[in-house]
Motif scaffolding. Structure first.
Motif, mmCIF file in Angstrom:
data_model
loop_
_atom_site.group_PDB
_atom_site.id
_atom_site.type_symbol
_atom_site.label_atom_id
_atom_site.label_comp_id
_atom_site.label_asym_id
_atom_site.label_seq_id
_atom_site.Cartn_x
_atom_site.Cartn_y
_atom_site.Cartn_z
ATOM 1 N N SER A 151 32.613 41.893 30.586
ATOM 2 C CA SER A 151 32.200 42.151 29.170
ATOM 3 C C SER A 151 32.520 40.843 28.103
ATOM 4 O O SER A 151 33.179 40.113 28.680
ATOM 5 N N VAL A 152 31.515 40.679 27.438
ATOM 6 C CA VAL A 152 31.749 39.537 26.505
ATOM 7 C C VAL A 152 32.467 40.123 25.003
ATOM 8 O O VAL A 152 32.852 39.224 24.435
ATOM 9 N N GLU A 153 32.890 41.564 25.102
ATOM 10 C CA GLU A 153 33.457 41.944 23.995
ATOM 11 C C GLU A 153 34.917 40.996 23.672
ATOM 12 O O GLU A 153 34.998 40.751 22.663
ATOM 13 N N PRO A 154 35.715 40.833 24.844
ATOM 14 C CA PRO A 154 36.813 40.001 24.132
ATOM 15 C C PRO A 154 36.685 38.761 23.643
ATOM 16 O O PRO A 154 37.485 38.291 22.840
ATOM 17 N N GLN A 155 35.464 38.132 24.148
ATOM 18 C CA GLN A 155 35.128 36.604 23.424
ATOM 19 C C GLN A 155 34.884 37.087 22.164
ATOM 20 O O GLN A 155 35.162 36.329 20.960
ATOM 21 N N ILE A 156 33.991 38.072 21.758
ATOM 22 C CA ILE A 156 33.337 38.264 20.303
ATOM 23 C C ILE A 156 34.711 38.756 19.502
ATOM 24 O O ILE A 156 34.756 38.388 18.452
ATOM 25 N N VAL A 157 35.267 39.665 19.929
ATOM 26 C CA VAL A 157 36.573 40.067 18.978
ATOM 27 C C VAL A 157 37.430 38.734 18.742
ATOM 28 O O VAL A 157 37.898 38.675 17.562
ATOM 29 N N THR A 158 37.867 37.862 19.624
ATOM 30 C CA THR A 158 38.648 36.893 19.156
ATOM 31 C C THR A 158 37.897 35.802 18.381
ATOM 32 O O THR A 158 38.339 35.161 17.524
ATOM 33 N N LEU A 159 36.638 35.668 18.461
ATOM 34 C CA LEU A 159 35.712 34.804 17.769
ATOM 35 C C LEU A 159 35.924 35.188 16.227
ATOM 36 O O LEU A 159 35.933 34.588 15.230
ATOM 37 N N TYR A 160 35.341 36.599 16.288
ATOM 38 C CA TYR A 160 35.490 37.232 14.891
ATOM 39 C C TYR A 160 36.854 37.118 14.171
ATOM 40 O O TYR A 160 36.822 36.783 12.939
ATOM 41 N N SER A 161 37.851 37.225 14.983
ATOM 42 C CA SER A 161 39.194 37.032 14.309
ATOM 43 C C SER A 161 39.412 35.611 13.725
ATOM 44 O O SER A 161 39.904 35.430 12.646
ATOM 45 N N ALA A 162 39.038 34.809 14.636
ATOM 46 C CA ALA A 162 39.174 33.278 14.307
ATOM 47 C C ALA A 162 38.303 32.985 12.925
ATOM 48 O O ALA A 162 38.679 32.327 11.974
ATOM 49 N N LEU A 163 37.147 33.780 12.938
ATOM 50 C CA LEU A 163 36.585 33.536 11.624
ATOM 51 C C LEU A 163 37.052 34.007 10.339
ATOM 52 O O LEU A 163 36.744 33.679 9.262
ATOM 53 N N CYS A 164 38.024 34.908 10.656
ATOM 54 C CA CYS A 164 38.578 35.533 9.356
ATOM 55 C C CYS A 164 39.941 34.807 8.941
ATOM 56 O O CYS A 164 40.484 34.945 8.139
ATOM 57 N N ALA A 165 40.346 33.969 10.015
ATOM 58 C CA ALA A 165 41.747 33.319 9.713
ATOM 59 C C ALA A 165 41.905 32.072 8.882
ATOM 60 O O ALA A 165 40.684 31.319 8.747
ATOM 61 N N ASP A 166 42.537 31.856 7.990
ATOM 62 C CA ASP A 166 42.932 30.528 7.275
ATOM 63 C C ASP A 166 43.033 29.227 8.358
ATOM 64 O O ASP A 166 42.834 28.155 8.161
ATOM 65 N N ARG A 167 44.094 29.640 9.209
ATOM 66 C CA ARG A 167 44.296 28.620 10.271
ATOM 67 C C ARG A 167 44.343 29.069 11.623
ATOM 68 O O ARG A 167 44.697 30.307 11.871
ATOM 69 N N LEU A 168 44.371 28.336 12.517
ATOM 70 C CA LEU A 168 44.137 28.513 13.915
ATOM 71 C C LEU A 168 44.982 27.518 14.827
ATOM 72 O O LEU A 168 44.923 26.340 14.490
ATOM 73 N N VAL A 169 45.970 28.229 15.533
ATOM 74 C CA VAL A 169 46.898 27.470 16.154
ATOM 75 C C VAL A 169 46.957 27.591 17.424
ATOM 76 O O VAL A 169 46.994 28.810 17.924
ATOM 77 N N PHE A 170 46.807 26.616 18.251
ATOM 78 C CA PHE A 170 46.738 26.617 19.946
ATOM 79 C C PHE A 170 48.169 25.991 20.347
ATOM 80 O O PHE A 170 48.527 25.188 19.841
ATOM 81 N N ASN A 171 48.467 26.704 21.513
ATOM 82 C CA ASN A 171 49.575 26.118 22.013
ATOM 83 C C ASN A 171 49.440 24.806 22.956
ATOM 84 O O ASN A 171 50.324 24.158 23.091
ATOM 85 N N THR A 172 48.144 24.379 23.336
ATOM 86 C CA THR A 172 47.794 23.083 23.754
ATOM 87 C C THR A 172 46.723 22.700 23.371
ATOM 88 O O THR A 172 45.774 23.501 22.931
#
Length: 373
Positions: A111-132
């Motif tokens: 399913s592509v749904e988990p990827q779409i959910v995460t992408l939309y969440s990223a578009l809503c956020a002011d900052r994106l922080v990754f562990n690596t």
């Protein structure tokens, strides 16, 4: 003045728990209100967490905060629609992993749904922080690839907009993970090796098993080391683990086996000489980092986050072919066992909360400042 921060964990796996509890323990100038959903039923959790949060915790979500910090498993776009008060909060999305580079289970429904959910969440956020950096780069590469597949009406520049909001702050380690200065192993003892990961398919137990079989051949059936195979297991344990246990038992190399409580696990790390990984999936590799912080030398594959931590030359090469990778893994273990090659583990002191916590402090201060604008 204390800054009030709402912290949401949408799929509260062990590393996510450690991260959020570390924030609360080490950043006393921030008052954290934490809501976490259990790490089960992944497909439902990633799609339904917004409804669960909004329907079960509305009063808490609508309280007064200066910032919102959420894991990337939170469906931020839907949650802000269901709880409009959250749309006014400056928000950082923290990525422990990303759904573009997560290995696919042979039994999982595609399913592509988990990827779409995460992408939309990223578009809503002011900052994106990754562990690596690996996690960051694979997320953006995957998002770019997905966007190119969409049939039409895709706004230009989405990935570049998200990249401008991104930074890297790893999950930090408690100072107790690091032995006191001057601590050393007892000389002339049997080498102690440890494989300390979740007992699941993405940690590639088949590679560990085949490497052990090759080492048994190399050492004429009697392994010159003790291997501790520890970690969390679930209802379905890959069949390779029973074969690994039998192989180690027959060759005289079986050490601790299975899950250990912290009171036993920490001392075991401090006596381990070499930490092994066979993983197909490690976006940060916390279990390996903890062992290296305690003094172990890493023998890890040249993929995922490991080259970032230890350098490509310190990792054994991997191609995806089991036999070739097992030969490289076994050779790397044998090389570390050689008396003339007692390679020390790298310095990970920058991952101590006492040294790295300032990055989180600055992130939350910046978000709180946005709230006042």
């Amino acid at each position: 003045m204390s800054h009030r921060v709402l912290l949401l964990s949408g799929y509260d796996a062990a590393s996510h728990q450690r991260w959020r509890k570390g924030l609360a323990d080490h950043l006393p100038e921030f008052e954290f209100t934490q809501l976490a959903l259990p790490p089960r039923h992944f497909s439902w959790r990633i799609r339904g967490n917004s409804m669960s949060f909004a329907g079960l915790h509305r009063e808490t979500l609508e309280a007064d905060y200066q910032a919102l910090l959420a894991t990337s498993m939170v469906d931020l776009a839907a949650l802000r629609g269901m709880v409009p008060a959250l749309a006014r909060l400056p928000t950082a999305l923290y990525f422990h992993e990303n759904q573009f580079a997560y290995p696919k289970s042979a039994t999982a429904h595609a399913s592509v749904e988990p990827q779409i959910v995460t992408l939309y969440s990223a578009l809503c956020a002011d900052r994106l922080v990754f562990n690596t950096g690996f996690n960051r780069d694979s997320f953006f590469a995957g998002a770019e690839q997905l966007l190119r597949k969409l049939p039409d009406l895709v706004p230009p520049g989405i990935v570049s907009q998200l990249q401008a909001r991104a930074s890297v702050i790893p999950v930090l380690l408690d100072d107790a993970c690091f032995p006191p200065s001057g601590t050393s192993r007892a000389p002339n003892r049997r080498p102690q090796l440890i494989w300390n990961h979740r007992w699941e398919y993405d940690k590639n137990p088949a590679l560990l098993l085949r490497a052990l079989e090759l080492l048994c051949i190399e050492y004429n059936g009697a392994l010159p080391f003790t291997l501790h195979v520890v970690g969390q297991s679930f209802r379905q344990v890959p069949a390779e683990f029973s074969a690994i246990k039998q192989r180690l038992s027959d060759a005289g190399g079986l050490g601790q086996w299975g899950y250990l409580p912290s009171s036993e696990y920490r001392p075991l790390l401090q006596t381990s000489d070499i930490v092994l990984s066979s993983a197909d999936h490690d976006f940060q590799g916390l279990s390996v980092l903890e062992a290296v912080a305690a003094g172990a030398t890493p023998v890890v594959p040249g993929r995922q986050a490991y080259p970032e931590w230890f350098g490509a030359s310190a990792c054994y090469p991997v191609t995806g072919a089991l036999e070739a990778d097992a030969q490289a893994f076994a050779a790397a273990i044998a090389a570390r066992l050689a008396p003339a090659n007692p390679t020390p583990g790298p310095d990970l002191s920058a991952l101590q909360w006492s040294r790295g916590g300032q990055a989180y402090q600055q992130l939350l201060q910046q978000l709180s400042a946005l709230h006042r604008l």
